[in-house]
Design a protein around this motif. Sequence first.
Motif, mmCIF file in Angstrom:
data_model
loop_
_atom_site.group_PDB
_atom_site.id
_atom_site.type_symbol
_atom_site.label_atom_id
_atom_site.label_comp_id
_atom_site.label_asym_id
_atom_site.label_seq_id
_atom_site.Cartn_x
_atom_site.Cartn_y
_atom_site.Cartn_z
ATOM 1 N N ASP A 11 0.962 -1.335 0.068
ATOM 2 C CA ASP A 11 -0.165 -0.009 -0.009
ATOM 3 C C ASP A 11 0.876 1.398 0.367
ATOM 4 O OD1 ASP A 11 -2.970 -0.680 -0.323
ATOM 5 O OD2 ASP A 11 -2.813 -0.026 1.908
ATOM 6 N N TYR A 12 2.059 1.074 0.449
ATOM 7 C CA TYR A 12 2.820 2.403 0.645
ATOM 8 C C TYR A 12 4.255 2.687 -0.630
ATOM 9 C CZ TYR A 12 1.918 1.594 5.152
ATOM 10 O OH TYR A 12 0.981 1.511 7.055
ATOM 11 N N LEU A 13 4.627 1.921 -0.743
ATOM 12 C CA LEU A 13 5.389 1.569 -2.215
ATOM 13 C C LEU A 13 5.098 1.172 -3.671
ATOM 14 C CD1 LEU A 13 7.679 -0.400 -1.084
ATOM 15 C CD2 LEU A 13 8.186 1.601 0.726
ATOM 16 N N ALA A 14 5.996 0.741 -4.302
ATOM 17 C CA ALA A 14 6.015 -0.292 -5.178
ATOM 18 C C ALA A 14 8.145 -0.510 -5.608
ATOM 19 C CB ALA A 14 5.361 -0.264 -6.523
ATOM 20 N N VAL A 15 7.932 -1.784 -5.883
ATOM 21 C CA VAL A 15 9.319 -1.789 -7.624
ATOM 22 C C VAL A 15 9.244 -2.011 -8.446
ATOM 23 C CG1 VAL A 15 11.712 -2.071 -7.626
ATOM 24 C CG2 VAL A 15 10.949 -1.756 -5.108
ATOM 25 N N THR B 149 -1.184 9.847 -6.328
ATOM 26 C CA THR B 149 -0.345 9.665 -7.803
ATOM 27 C C THR B 149 0.860 8.750 -7.972
ATOM 28 O OG1 THR B 149 -1.526 10.875 -9.228
ATOM 29 C CG2 THR B 149 -0.014 9.753 -10.762
ATOM 30 N N PRO B 150 0.129 7.331 -8.457
ATOM 31 C CA PRO B 150 2.376 6.170 -8.054
ATOM 32 C C PRO B 150 3.145 7.344 -8.707
ATOM 33 C CG PRO B 150 0.628 4.958 -8.467
ATOM 34 C CD PRO B 150 -0.074 6.713 -8.370
ATOM 35 N N THR B 151 4.262 7.991 -7.935
ATOM 36 C CA THR B 151 5.508 8.637 -7.978
ATOM 37 C C THR B 151 6.874 8.220 -8.002
ATOM 38 O OG1 THR B 151 4.400 9.968 -7.413
ATOM 39 C CG2 THR B 151 7.006 11.084 -8.114
ATOM 40 N N PRO B 152 7.601 8.001 -9.326
ATOM 41 C CA PRO B 152 8.943 7.273 -8.895
ATOM 42 C C PRO B 152 10.207 7.940 -7.873
ATOM 43 C CG PRO B 152 8.471 7.694 -11.280
ATOM 44 C CD PRO B 152 7.273 8.695 -10.566
ATOM 45 N N VAL B 153 10.881 7.832 -7.334
ATOM 46 C CA VAL B 153 11.304 8.638 -6.444
ATOM 47 C C VAL B 153 12.782 8.864 -6.788
ATOM 48 C CG1 VAL B 153 9.415 8.301 -4.531
ATOM 49 C CG2 VAL B 153 11.311 6.829 -4.585
ATOM 50 N N HIS B 154 13.152 7.910 -7.676
ATOM 51 C CA HIS B 154 14.931 8.404 -8.027
ATOM 52 C C HIS B 154 14.356 8.444 -9.591
ATOM 53 C CE1 HIS B 154 16.212 3.950 -7.881
ATOM 54 N NE2 HIS B 154 14.566 4.129 -7.975
ATOM 55 N N ARG B 155 15.392 8.634 -10.322
ATOM 56 C CA ARG B 155 16.133 8.072 -11.144
ATOM 57 C C ARG B 155 16.672 7.303 -12.462
ATOM 58 N NH1 ARG B 155 13.771 12.673 -14.238
ATOM 59 N NH2 ARG B 155 12.281 14.238 -13.430
ATOM 60 N N LEU B 156 16.455 6.263 -13.564
ATOM 61 C CA LEU B 156 17.574 5.786 -13.727
ATOM 62 C C LEU B 156 17.188 6.384 -15.533
ATOM 63 C CD1 LEU B 156 16.002 1.513 -13.527
ATOM 64 C CD2 LEU B 156 18.195 3.523 -12.048
ATOM 65 N N ASP B 157 18.963 6.696 -16.291
ATOM 66 C CA ASP B 157 18.760 7.277 -17.292
ATOM 67 C C ASP B 157 18.114 6.104 -18.654
ATOM 68 O OD1 ASP B 157 20.585 8.448 -16.513
ATOM 69 O OD2 ASP B 157 22.283 7.631 -17.226
ATOM 70 N N TYR B 158 18.055 7.016 -19.496
ATOM 71 C CA TYR B 158 16.823 6.755 -20.715
ATOM 72 C C TYR B 158 17.535 4.787 -21.327
ATOM 73 C CZ TYR B 158 15.055 6.373 -25.796
ATOM 74 O OH TYR B 158 14.407 6.299 -26.674
ATOM 75 N N GLY C 287 16.380 -1.700 -14.935
ATOM 76 C CA GLY C 287 16.296 -2.668 -13.529
ATOM 77 C C GLY C 287 15.558 -2.377 -12.894
ATOM 78 N N ALA C 288 15.748 -2.256 -11.969
ATOM 79 C CA ALA C 288 14.340 -1.698 -10.654
ATOM 80 C C ALA C 288 14.207 -0.276 -10.813
ATOM 81 C CB ALA C 288 15.504 -2.642 -8.663
ATOM 82 N N LEU C 289 13.386 -0.120 -9.921
ATOM 83 C CA LEU C 289 12.974 1.497 -9.797
ATOM 84 C C LEU C 289 11.640 2.053 -8.745
ATOM 85 C CD1 LEU C 289 13.308 4.351 -11.012
ATOM 86 C CD2 LEU C 289 11.106 4.101 -12.460
ATOM 87 N N LEU C 290 11.942 2.102 -7.825
ATOM 88 C CA LEU C 290 11.406 2.779 -6.939
ATOM 89 C C LEU C 290 10.510 3.801 -7.003
ATOM 90 C CD1 LEU C 290 10.733 1.830 -3.624
ATOM 91 C CD2 LEU C 290 12.780 3.075 -2.975
ATOM 92 N N VAL C 291 8.788 3.225 -6.477
ATOM 93 C CA VAL C 291 7.848 4.570 -6.422
ATOM 94 C C VAL C 291 7.085 4.724 -5.216
ATOM 95 C CG1 VAL C 291 5.799 4.481 -7.614
ATOM 96 C CG2 VAL C 291 7.937 3.632 -9.357
ATOM 97 N N GLY C 292 6.883 5.159 -4.710
ATOM 98 C CA GLY C 292 5.454 5.887 -3.220
ATOM 99 C C GLY C 292 4.576 5.702 -4.407
#
Length: 270
Positions: free
Chosen positions: A66-70, A105-114, A118-123
Amino acid sequence: MDVFDWCPTKSALKRAIKKGLISVNGEIAQTGTYINTEDTIELTLPKIESTNQHLNLPLTVLYEDDYLAVIDKPGGILVSGNKFVTVANGLSQNLKKSTLEDATTPTPVHRLDYGTTGALLVGKTGESIRKLNELFSNKEITKTYFAVTIGQMNPTGRIVNEIEGKPSISNYKVIDSAESPRFSYLNLVELRPETGRRHQLRIHLASIGNPILGDRDYTPKELLLTGKGIYLHAYSLEFKHPFTHKVLKVNSPLPKKFQKLFARLSILNS
Protein backbone atom coordinates in the motif's frame (compact mmCIF):
# COMPACT_ATOMS: atom_id res chain seq x y z
CA MET A 1 -5.22 19.50 -2.79
CA ASP A 2 -2.28 20.18 -0.47
CA VAL A 3 0.70 21.88 -2.09
CA PHE A 4 3.06 19.18 -0.87
CA ASP A 5 0.86 16.36 -2.15
CA TRP A 6 1.11 17.77 -5.66
CA CYS A 7 4.85 18.56 -5.21
CA PRO A 8 6.05 15.65 -3.06
CA THR A 9 9.77 16.04 -3.82
CA LYS A 10 12.20 18.95 -3.61
CA SER A 11 12.79 18.85 -7.36
CA ALA A 12 9.05 18.92 -8.08
CA LEU A 13 8.61 21.85 -5.71
CA LYS A 14 11.48 23.73 -7.38
CA ARG A 15 9.97 23.17 -10.84
CA ALA A 16 6.59 24.47 -9.63
CA ILE A 17 8.24 27.60 -8.20
CA LYS A 18 10.16 28.25 -11.43
CA LYS A 19 6.90 27.96 -13.40
CA GLY A 20 5.27 30.54 -11.12
CA LEU A 21 2.67 28.09 -9.80
CA ILE A 22 3.25 28.80 -6.10
CA SER A 23 2.45 32.03 -4.29
CA VAL A 24 3.05 33.15 -0.70
CA ASN A 25 0.56 35.66 0.70
CA GLY A 26 -0.68 36.40 -2.81
CA GLU A 27 2.77 37.03 -4.34
CA ILE A 28 4.58 34.68 -6.73
CA ALA A 29 7.18 32.75 -4.73
CA GLN A 30 10.88 32.57 -5.61
CA THR A 31 13.34 29.85 -4.63
CA GLY A 32 14.77 32.22 -2.02
CA THR A 33 11.42 33.19 -0.48
CA TYR A 34 11.33 32.77 3.32
CA ILE A 35 8.27 31.15 4.90
CA ASN A 36 6.85 32.29 8.24
CA THR A 37 4.38 30.48 10.49
CA GLU A 38 1.25 32.45 9.52
CA ASP A 39 1.98 32.66 5.77
CA THR A 40 -0.57 31.42 3.24
CA ILE A 41 0.91 29.18 0.53
CA GLU A 42 -1.18 28.64 -2.59
CA LEU A 43 -0.71 26.38 -5.59
CA THR A 44 -2.18 27.19 -8.99
CA LEU A 45 -2.58 23.95 -10.89
CA PRO A 46 -1.60 24.16 -14.57
CA LYS A 47 -4.29 23.54 -17.15
CA ILE A 48 -4.17 20.02 -18.51
CA GLU A 49 -4.88 19.80 -22.21
CA SER A 50 -7.46 17.16 -23.03
CA THR A 51 -6.23 14.24 -25.10
CA ASN A 52 -7.78 11.14 -26.56
CA GLN A 53 -4.50 9.26 -26.32
CA HIS A 54 -4.35 6.25 -24.04
CA LEU A 55 -0.94 5.07 -22.89
CA ASN A 56 -0.50 1.32 -23.11
CA LEU A 57 2.71 0.54 -21.22
CA PRO A 58 2.83 -2.85 -19.48
CA LEU A 59 5.40 -2.87 -16.67
CA THR A 60 6.72 -5.77 -14.58
CA VAL A 61 6.00 -5.19 -10.88
CA LEU A 62 8.77 -6.65 -8.69
CA TYR A 63 7.26 -5.67 -5.32
CA GLU A 64 4.16 -3.80 -4.19
CA ASP A 65 2.27 -2.90 -1.02
CA ASP A 66 0.00 0.00 0.00
CA TYR A 67 2.96 2.34 0.56
CA LEU A 68 5.42 1.69 -2.24
CA ALA A 69 6.34 -0.43 -5.22
CA VAL A 70 9.40 -1.48 -7.19
CA ILE A 71 8.96 -1.89 -10.94
CA ASP A 72 11.28 -3.21 -13.62
CA LYS A 73 12.10 -0.23 -15.85
CA PRO A 74 12.49 -1.14 -19.54
CA GLY A 75 15.32 0.38 -21.58
CA GLY A 76 14.70 3.14 -24.10
CA ILE A 77 12.09 5.02 -22.08
CA LEU A 78 12.26 8.05 -19.79
CA VAL A 79 11.33 7.71 -16.12
CA SER A 80 9.46 11.04 -16.21
CA GLY A 81 9.33 14.31 -18.11
CA ASN A 82 7.21 16.18 -20.62
CA LYS A 83 6.85 13.28 -23.06
CA PHE A 84 3.66 11.22 -23.20
CA VAL A 85 5.37 7.84 -23.01
CA THR A 86 7.17 7.75 -19.65
CA VAL A 87 7.35 5.22 -16.84
CA ALA A 88 5.64 7.73 -14.52
CA ASN A 89 2.64 8.01 -16.85
CA GLY A 90 2.33 4.23 -17.02
CA LEU A 91 2.44 3.50 -13.29
CA SER A 92 -1.25 3.94 -12.47
CA GLN A 93 -2.32 1.28 -14.97
CA ASN A 94 0.19 -1.23 -13.58
CA LEU A 95 -0.08 -0.67 -9.81
CA LYS A 96 -2.94 -1.20 -7.38
CA LYS A 97 -4.41 1.96 -5.92
CA SER A 98 -3.35 2.46 -2.32
CA THR A 99 -6.15 2.17 0.26
CA LEU A 100 -4.46 4.65 2.63
CA GLU A 101 -5.85 8.14 3.32
CA ASP A 102 -2.93 9.98 1.74
CA ALA A 103 -2.90 7.86 -1.43
CA THR A 104 -1.61 9.82 -4.39
CA THR A 105 -0.52 9.28 -7.98
CA PRO A 106 2.33 6.72 -7.94
CA THR A 107 5.58 8.66 -8.27
CA PRO A 108 9.17 7.50 -8.97
CA VAL A 109 11.44 8.67 -6.16
CA HIS A 110 14.71 8.42 -8.11
CA ARG A 111 15.82 8.29 -11.73
CA LEU A 112 17.39 5.83 -14.10
CA ASP A 113 18.83 7.00 -17.40
CA TYR A 114 16.86 6.58 -20.63
CA GLY A 115 18.72 3.43 -21.69
CA THR A 116 19.23 1.90 -18.23
CA THR A 117 17.04 -1.03 -17.21
CA GLY A 118 16.11 -2.41 -13.81
CA ALA A 119 14.69 -1.76 -10.37
CA LEU A 120 12.92 1.59 -9.92
CA LEU A 121 11.42 2.63 -6.56
CA VAL A 122 7.97 4.23 -6.51
CA GLY A 123 5.99 5.92 -3.73
CA LYS A 124 2.21 5.47 -3.60
CA THR A 125 1.29 7.87 -0.78
CA GLY A 126 2.35 11.41 0.06
CA GLU A 127 4.06 10.35 3.29
CA SER A 128 5.78 7.40 1.63
CA ILE A 129 7.22 9.61 -1.10
CA ARG A 130 8.61 11.99 1.53
CA LYS A 131 10.12 9.18 3.61
CA LEU A 132 11.67 7.42 0.61
CA ASN A 133 13.26 10.68 -0.47
CA GLU A 134 14.70 11.01 3.03
CA LEU A 135 16.19 7.51 2.76
CA PHE A 136 17.93 8.50 -0.46
CA SER A 137 19.13 11.80 1.01
CA ASN A 138 20.53 9.98 4.05
CA LYS A 139 22.15 7.28 1.88
CA GLU A 140 20.10 4.57 3.55
CA ILE A 141 19.25 2.76 0.31
CA THR A 142 21.84 0.37 -1.10
CA LYS A 143 21.82 0.25 -4.89
CA THR A 144 23.58 -2.48 -6.87
CA TYR A 145 24.06 -2.27 -10.62
CA PHE A 146 25.57 -4.53 -13.23
CA ALA A 147 27.30 -3.33 -16.37
CA VAL A 148 29.27 -4.75 -19.27
CA THR A 149 32.50 -2.81 -19.69
CA ILE A 150 35.14 -2.73 -22.39
CA GLY A 151 38.85 -3.57 -21.87
CA GLN A 152 40.93 -5.27 -19.19
CA MET A 153 40.20 -4.23 -15.60
CA ASN A 154 41.56 -4.75 -12.11
CA PRO A 155 39.47 -7.33 -10.17
CA THR A 156 38.13 -4.67 -7.79
CA GLY A 157 38.35 -0.93 -7.50
CA ARG A 158 37.06 2.27 -5.91
CA ILE A 159 36.65 5.34 -8.10
CA VAL A 160 36.70 8.71 -6.34
CA ASN A 161 36.46 12.00 -8.21
CA GLU A 162 34.22 15.03 -8.72
CA ILE A 163 31.27 15.26 -11.07
CA GLU A 164 30.02 18.80 -11.74
CA GLY A 165 32.03 19.99 -8.74
CA LYS A 166 30.56 17.45 -6.31
CA PRO A 167 32.40 14.49 -4.75
CA SER A 168 31.37 11.12 -6.15
CA ILE A 169 32.32 7.55 -5.23
CA SER A 170 31.70 4.23 -6.97
CA ASN A 171 32.91 0.74 -6.08
CA TYR A 172 33.24 -2.08 -8.59
CA LYS A 173 33.98 -5.81 -8.71
CA VAL A 174 34.61 -7.81 -11.87
CA ILE A 175 32.40 -10.93 -11.82
CA ASP A 176 33.41 -12.42 -15.17
CA SER A 177 35.45 -11.55 -18.26
CA ALA A 178 35.41 -12.81 -21.82
CA GLU A 179 37.74 -12.23 -24.75
CA SER A 180 36.18 -10.32 -27.64
CA PRO A 181 37.45 -10.05 -31.25
CA ARG A 182 36.29 -6.44 -31.51
CA PHE A 183 36.66 -5.12 -27.95
CA SER A 184 39.62 -7.21 -26.71
CA TYR A 185 37.84 -7.92 -23.42
CA LEU A 186 34.32 -7.56 -22.11
CA ASN A 187 33.65 -7.63 -18.37
CA LEU A 188 30.59 -8.29 -16.27
CA VAL A 189 30.98 -5.77 -13.45
CA GLU A 190 29.05 -5.35 -10.19
CA LEU A 191 28.74 -1.69 -9.21
CA ARG A 192 27.88 -0.11 -5.87
CA PRO A 193 27.67 3.69 -5.98
CA GLU A 194 28.02 5.56 -2.69
CA THR A 195 26.76 8.81 -4.19
CA GLY A 196 24.11 9.52 -6.82
CA ARG A 197 25.41 12.00 -9.37
CA ARG A 198 23.97 12.24 -12.86
CA HIS A 199 25.61 9.65 -15.16
CA GLN A 200 27.95 8.77 -12.28
CA LEU A 201 28.65 5.13 -13.13
CA ARG A 202 29.02 5.88 -16.83
CA ILE A 203 31.46 8.74 -16.18
CA HIS A 204 33.45 6.81 -13.59
CA LEU A 205 33.97 3.73 -15.72
CA ALA A 206 34.91 5.79 -18.77
CA SER A 207 37.39 7.74 -16.61
CA ILE A 208 39.42 4.58 -15.89
CA GLY A 209 39.40 3.53 -19.54
CA ASN A 210 36.58 0.98 -19.28
CA PRO A 211 33.45 2.56 -20.78
CA ILE A 212 30.12 0.73 -20.61
CA LEU A 213 29.25 -1.21 -23.74
CA GLY A 214 26.74 0.72 -25.86
CA ASP A 215 27.19 4.04 -24.03
CA ARG A 216 26.82 6.66 -26.76
CA ASP A 217 28.01 9.56 -24.59
CA TYR A 218 31.22 8.27 -23.02
CA THR A 219 32.59 5.62 -25.40
CA PRO A 220 35.23 6.36 -28.08
CA LYS A 221 33.69 6.16 -31.55
CA GLU A 222 35.82 3.21 -32.60
CA LEU A 223 34.43 1.16 -29.66
CA LEU A 224 30.80 2.25 -29.90
CA LEU A 225 28.25 -0.55 -30.24
CA THR A 226 25.00 0.65 -31.82
CA GLY A 227 21.55 -0.86 -31.95
CA LYS A 228 21.69 -2.75 -28.65
CA GLY A 229 21.33 0.07 -26.12
CA ILE A 230 23.55 0.59 -23.11
CA TYR A 231 24.55 -2.44 -21.04
CA LEU A 232 23.75 -0.95 -17.63
CA HIS A 233 21.20 -2.55 -15.31
CA ALA A 234 19.89 -1.54 -11.87
CA TYR A 235 20.00 -4.98 -10.28
CA SER A 236 18.81 -4.45 -6.72
CA LEU A 237 17.52 -2.03 -4.09
CA GLU A 238 17.92 -2.77 -0.39
CA PHE A 239 16.52 -0.62 2.43
CA LYS A 240 14.50 -0.66 5.63
CA HIS A 241 10.82 -0.23 4.79
CA PRO A 242 9.87 3.18 6.25
CA PHE A 243 6.54 1.86 7.62
CA THR A 244 6.91 -1.88 8.35
CA HIS A 245 10.59 -1.40 9.34
CA LYS A 246 11.51 -4.71 7.74
CA VAL A 247 14.61 -4.90 5.53
CA LEU A 248 13.42 -5.10 1.95
CA LYS A 249 15.66 -6.29 -0.87
CA VAL A 250 14.25 -6.42 -4.39
CA ASN A 251 16.16 -7.84 -7.35
CA SER A 252 15.58 -7.33 -11.05
CA PRO A 253 16.86 -10.21 -13.24
CA LEU A 254 19.52 -9.22 -15.76
CA PRO A 255 18.28 -8.71 -19.34
CA LYS A 256 18.72 -11.43 -21.95
CA LYS A 257 21.35 -9.40 -23.81
CA PHE A 258 23.64 -9.80 -20.77
CA GLN A 259 23.03 -13.54 -20.70
CA LYS A 260 24.40 -13.98 -24.20
CA LEU A 261 27.83 -12.74 -23.14
CA PHE A 262 28.64 -14.45 -19.84
CA ALA A 263 28.23 -17.98 -18.48
CA ARG A 264 27.93 -16.96 -14.81
CA LEU A 265 24.71 -15.02 -15.26
CA SER A 266 22.63 -18.09 -14.39
CA ILE A 267 23.86 -17.66 -10.80
CA LEU A 268 22.65 -14.07 -10.60
CA ASN A 269 19.23 -14.85 -12.10
CA SER A 270 18.56 -17.97 -10.02
